[in-house]
Design a protein around this motif. Sequence first.
Motif, mmCIF file in Angstrom:
data_model
loop_
_atom_site.group_PDB
_atom_site.id
_atom_site.type_symbol
_atom_site.label_atom_id
_atom_site.label_comp_id
_atom_site.label_asym_id
_atom_site.label_seq_id
_atom_site.Cartn_x
_atom_site.Cartn_y
_atom_site.Cartn_z
ATOM 1 N N LYS A 1 72.455 67.600 63.906
ATOM 2 C CA LYS A 1 71.779 68.831 64.328
ATOM 3 C C LYS A 1 70.638 69.185 63.392
ATOM 4 O O LYS A 1 69.547 69.577 63.844
ATOM 5 N N ARG A 2 70.855 69.028 62.092
ATOM 6 C CA ARG A 2 69.799 69.340 61.130
ATOM 7 C C ARG A 2 68.628 68.376 61.267
ATOM 8 O O ARG A 2 67.458 68.776 61.185
ATOM 9 N N ALA A 44 61.974 68.220 65.326
ATOM 10 C CA ALA A 44 61.701 68.701 66.677
ATOM 11 C C ALA A 44 60.258 69.180 66.782
ATOM 12 O O ALA A 44 59.639 69.614 65.800
ATOM 13 N N LYS A 101 66.631 69.216 64.428
ATOM 14 C CA LYS A 101 65.845 70.436 64.246
ATOM 15 C C LYS A 101 64.650 70.197 63.336
ATOM 16 O O LYS A 101 63.575 70.762 63.541
ATOM 17 N N ARG A 102 64.817 69.358 62.328
ATOM 18 C CA ARG A 102 63.723 69.112 61.388
ATOM 19 C C ARG A 102 62.581 68.346 62.042
ATOM 20 O O ARG A 102 61.405 68.612 61.752
#
Length: 260
Positions: free
Chosen positions: A204-205, A211, A208-209
């Motif tokens: 997930k991290r 994206a 998100k980074r």
Amino acid sequence: SPPPSPAPRGGTWTNSSPSSPDTTPHRRRAPEPTHRTDEMLAADRLMLQSSLKQNAIQLKEKEMNLFATNFASLGTQSAVLAGFAVTALIEFQPPPSPPRWLMVCYYCCVVVSLVTNLYCVAGSTFLSVFATNLALRGPDGSMERAVDGMRHERRNVFRAFAAGLAFLLAAMVFVAWIIMSIEAAMLSTLIILYGGYVTYSFGKRTAKRFAFSEEGRTEIDEFVTSVVSQLPLLAQMRRNGGTDPVSASPGMSSEEKKQV
């Protein structure tokens, strides 16, 4: 005043005064026809359109190769997980008289993991084969259609891979309670849950980074049309002697100035 000099033999009188005006008529150059400018503009438009479309297709091809590489890597990892699931399904030897509900949960998790990983392998293969075939052998616009299709379908493949991995971890929890003692099963469950949480948090991290928003994407035809539509402004700049068409056209709207 001195008398005029005699005319040369066989000649005529000539006026050698330096101040005499030149009365020879000059032929004016005919203006170039306007249809030549229109033809040049049309040729420039066709050349620019073909060049822009070729460059845009090359960019789309690079994006398609990126998707194909990602799908190949994802399919390979899913095949490895599917092999683990098949081994857990066939080679597992339960102890005598195990709890029935644990056995049911274990086999369900193993089967779901096997099915989702096989779906990921099949989906990656289908997308790589059919999308590449469409992009290289299809009609005009097939490259863009293939890339868009791979972009839309990648979510399902990624979700299948994540589901296969999660159900395989769940099967490990149930098999720990089947074949281990209570203390060892509790410790193994905590380790598996912590490993799954760390893996989920990292994914997930990372997503998100890296994206980004795809709202500003422009299709090939829209991009080529928007650029080719500015050719009249370039022709106007050529007629103005290379000056800026914005400053040379005070009546231009704000939207046209922004486009220029």
